[in-house]
Design a protein around this motif. Structure first.
Motif, mmCIF file in Angstrom:
data_model
loop_
_atom_site.group_PDB
_atom_site.id
_atom_site.type_symbol
_atom_site.label_atom_id
_atom_site.label_comp_id
_atom_site.label_asym_id
_atom_site.label_seq_id
_atom_site.Cartn_x
_atom_site.Cartn_y
_atom_site.Cartn_z
ATOM 1 N N TYR A 1 65.214 26.991 -17.698
ATOM 2 C CA TYR A 1 65.106 26.501 -19.076
ATOM 3 C C TYR A 1 64.702 27.631 -20.018
ATOM 4 O O TYR A 1 63.910 28.506 -19.662
ATOM 5 C CB TYR A 1 64.052 25.399 -19.168
ATOM 6 C CG TYR A 1 64.396 24.158 -18.410
ATOM 7 C CD1 TYR A 1 65.198 23.176 -18.977
ATOM 8 C CD2 TYR A 1 63.919 23.952 -17.119
ATOM 9 C CE1 TYR A 1 65.519 22.017 -18.287
ATOM 10 C CE2 TYR A 1 64.234 22.797 -16.413
ATOM 11 C CZ TYR A 1 65.031 21.840 -17.006
ATOM 12 O OH TYR A 1 65.349 20.706 -16.321
ATOM 13 N N SER A 2 65.223 27.569 -21.242
ATOM 14 C CA SER A 2 64.808 28.504 -22.285
ATOM 15 C C SER A 2 64.924 27.794 -23.642
ATOM 16 O O SER A 2 65.713 26.862 -23.790
ATOM 17 C CB SER A 2 65.655 29.779 -22.261
ATOM 18 O OG SER A 2 67.012 29.466 -22.432
ATOM 19 N N PRO A 3 64.133 28.224 -24.611
ATOM 20 C CA PRO A 3 64.194 27.572 -25.921
ATOM 21 C C PRO A 3 65.446 27.986 -26.689
ATOM 22 O O PRO A 3 65.939 29.098 -26.537
ATOM 23 C CB PRO A 3 62.929 28.065 -26.627
ATOM 24 C CG PRO A 3 62.554 29.323 -25.936
ATOM 25 C CD PRO A 3 63.099 29.242 -24.541
ATOM 26 N N THR A 4 65.942 27.095 -27.509
ATOM 27 C CA THR A 4 67.035 27.417 -28.427
ATOM 28 C C THR A 4 66.421 27.990 -29.708
ATOM 29 O O THR A 4 65.189 27.971 -29.885
ATOM 30 C CB THR A 4 67.845 26.155 -28.782
ATOM 31 O OG1 THR A 4 66.970 25.236 -29.458
ATOM 32 C CG2 THR A 4 68.443 25.508 -27.542
ATOM 33 N N ASP A 5 67.268 28.472 -30.602
ATOM 34 C CA ASP A 5 66.756 28.952 -31.896
ATOM 35 C C ASP A 5 66.037 27.827 -32.639
ATOM 36 O O ASP A 5 64.986 28.042 -33.244
ATOM 37 C CB ASP A 5 67.894 29.514 -32.751
ATOM 38 C CG ASP A 5 68.423 30.839 -32.209
ATOM 39 O OD1 ASP A 5 67.708 31.516 -31.439
ATOM 40 O OD2 ASP A 5 69.571 31.197 -32.565
ATOM 41 N N ALA A 6 66.612 26.609 -32.575
ATOM 42 C CA ALA A 6 65.971 25.467 -33.239
ATOM 43 C C ALA A 6 64.604 25.183 -32.617
ATOM 44 O O ALA A 6 63.647 24.856 -33.323
ATOM 45 C CB ALA A 6 66.857 24.227 -33.152
ATOM 46 N N GLY A 7 64.492 25.315 -31.305
ATOM 47 C CA GLY A 7 63.210 25.112 -30.631
ATOM 48 C C GLY A 7 62.186 26.152 -31.038
ATOM 49 O O GLY A 7 61.022 25.831 -31.288
ATOM 50 N N ARG A 8 62.616 27.401 -31.121
ATOM 51 C CA ARG A 8 61.706 28.473 -31.556
ATOM 52 C C ARG A 8 61.234 28.232 -32.998
ATOM 53 O O ARG A 8 60.065 28.423 -33.321
ATOM 54 C CB ARG A 8 62.379 29.829 -31.442
ATOM 55 C CG ARG A 8 62.496 30.337 -30.041
ATOM 56 C CD ARG A 8 63.085 31.769 -30.025
ATOM 57 N NE ARG A 8 63.450 32.117 -28.692
ATOM 58 C CZ ARG A 8 64.652 31.917 -28.151
ATOM 59 N NH1 ARG A 8 65.615 31.367 -28.879
ATOM 60 N NH2 ARG A 8 64.901 32.266 -26.910
ATOM 61 N N ASP A 9 62.173 27.826 -33.856
ATOM 62 C CA ASP A 9 61.820 27.568 -35.255
ATOM 63 C C ASP A 9 60.810 26.424 -35.365
ATOM 64 O O ASP A 9 59.830 26.517 -36.115
ATOM 65 C CB ASP A 9 63.068 27.217 -36.076
ATOM 66 C CG ASP A 9 63.994 28.408 -36.278
ATOM 67 O OD1 ASP A 9 63.568 29.562 -36.047
ATOM 68 O OD2 ASP A 9 65.159 28.161 -36.656
ATOM 69 N N LEU A 10 61.041 25.357 -34.626
ATOM 70 C CA LEU A 10 60.136 24.212 -34.684
ATOM 71 C C LEU A 10 58.766 24.565 -34.114
ATOM 72 O O LEU A 10 57.737 24.127 -34.626
ATOM 73 C CB LEU A 10 60.754 23.025 -33.933
ATOM 74 C CG LEU A 10 60.294 21.637 -34.346
ATOM 75 C CD1 LEU A 10 60.392 21.404 -35.844
ATOM 76 C CD2 LEU A 10 61.087 20.582 -33.603
ATOM 77 N N LEU A 11 58.748 25.398 -33.071
ATOM 78 C CA LEU A 11 57.475 25.856 -32.518
ATOM 79 C C LEU A 11 56.720 26.692 -33.553
ATOM 80 O O LEU A 11 55.499 26.538 -33.711
ATOM 81 C CB LEU A 11 57.694 26.655 -31.228
ATOM 82 C CG LEU A 11 56.435 27.219 -30.576
ATOM 83 C CD1 LEU A 11 55.457 26.104 -30.191
ATOM 84 C CD2 LEU A 11 56.800 28.045 -29.344
ATOM 85 N N GLN A 12 57.425 27.550 -34.265
ATOM 86 C CA GLN A 12 56.775 28.342 -35.322
ATOM 87 C C GLN A 12 56.165 27.433 -36.385
ATOM 88 O O GLN A 12 55.036 27.654 -36.827
ATOM 89 C CB GLN A 12 57.784 29.300 -35.971
ATOM 90 C CG GLN A 12 58.086 30.521 -35.153
ATOM 91 C CD GLN A 12 56.896 31.449 -35.059
ATOM 92 O OE1 GLN A 12 56.208 31.728 -36.044
ATOM 93 N NE2 GLN A 12 56.629 31.917 -33.851
ATOM 94 N N ASP A 13 56.894 26.395 -36.778
ATOM 95 C CA ASP A 13 56.361 25.439 -37.753
ATOM 96 C C ASP A 13 55.119 24.741 -37.214
ATOM 97 O O ASP A 13 54.142 24.541 -37.933
ATOM 98 C CB ASP A 13 57.418 24.394 -38.126
ATOM 99 C CG ASP A 13 58.536 24.980 -38.966
ATOM 100 O OD1 ASP A 13 58.365 26.084 -39.521
ATOM 101 O OD2 ASP A 13 59.586 24.320 -39.060
ATOM 102 N N TRP A 14 55.156 24.352 -35.944
ATOM 103 C CA TRP A 14 54.005 23.687 -35.328
ATOM 104 C C TRP A 14 52.804 24.629 -35.319
ATOM 105 O O TRP A 14 51.688 24.234 -35.641
ATOM 106 C CB TRP A 14 54.355 23.237 -33.901
ATOM 107 C CG TRP A 14 53.251 22.495 -33.221
ATOM 108 C CD1 TRP A 14 53.022 21.156 -33.259
ATOM 109 C CD2 TRP A 14 52.213 23.052 -32.389
ATOM 110 N NE1 TRP A 14 51.912 20.842 -32.516
ATOM 111 C CE2 TRP A 14 51.397 21.990 -31.971
ATOM 112 C CE3 TRP A 14 51.902 24.335 -31.970
ATOM 113 C CZ2 TRP A 14 50.300 22.179 -31.145
ATOM 114 C CZ3 TRP A 14 50.798 24.523 -31.156
ATOM 115 C CH2 TRP A 14 50.013 23.455 -30.756
ATOM 116 N N LEU A 15 53.042 25.896 -34.946
ATOM 117 C CA LEU A 15 51.948 26.873 -34.879
ATOM 118 C C LEU A 15 51.305 27.104 -36.245
ATOM 119 O O LEU A 15 50.104 27.329 -36.345
ATOM 120 C CB LEU A 15 52.456 28.197 -34.312
ATOM 121 C CG LEU A 15 52.779 28.201 -32.826
ATOM 122 C CD1 LEU A 15 53.556 29.451 -32.449
ATOM 123 C CD2 LEU A 15 51.505 28.076 -32.007
#
Length: 155
Positions: A77-91
């Motif tokens: 498994y690896s994050p998609t660009d959308a997953g990375r973006d949403l994680l940044q927003d969460w952080l």
């Protein structure tokens, strides 16, 4: 694609965070979750695989099959660009206030209802468990001290 308004649960953020270090199998995620997050974040192991499937259905992670000769094939498994973006927003989001129920303080407040020896035993036990927890936190700090200033800091 997932809209940013959908947000992430804390478990989803933890899983995306682990996968941001490097692609991992479900087994590796569980291992690293136990090693890195479990001391302060309690999540039943049974929630990890269903949450991975959900993250994938929301296009926040993806997987590739790795064919192995003498072992079963595995999903990496690896994050998609959308997953990375949403994680940044969460952080960057607001940190919620913790639940402020404190069982020891309630017992202490109601301590007049106990015999003095019983209250003393409760407080002694609590003090000893707090000391154990403090030692565990020092061990965790020692484990992560190198990574906080070393070559893996950005990972």
């Amino acid at each position: 694609m997932t809209e940013l308004g959908d947000g992430l649960s804390d478990l989803e953020a933890a899983l995306l965070g682990l996968l941001s270090v490097r692609p991992m199998t479900g087994y590796e995620i569980r291992h690293h979750f136990d090693r890195a997050l479990a001391p302060w974040w309690d999540t039943p192991r049974t929630q990890i695989y269903p949450k991975l499937r959900e993250l994938e259905s929301r296009h926040l992670i993806e997987h590739e099959y790795v064919v192995q000769e003498s072992k079963p094939n595995k999903r990496l498994y690896s994050p998609t660009d959308a997953g990375r973006d949403l994680l940044q927003d969460w952080l960057k989001g607001t940190i919620p206030w913790p639940d402020l129920r404190h069982h020891m303080m309630m017992r202490l407040f109601l301590g007049h209802l106990l015999a003095e020896d019983d209250l003393r035993a409760l407080l002694t036990d609590y003090r000893d468990r707090t000391a154990d927890w403090s030692a565990r936190l020092r061990d965790i700090e020692a484990k992560f001290a190198k990574s906080l200033s070393g070559p893996y800091r950005d990972a």
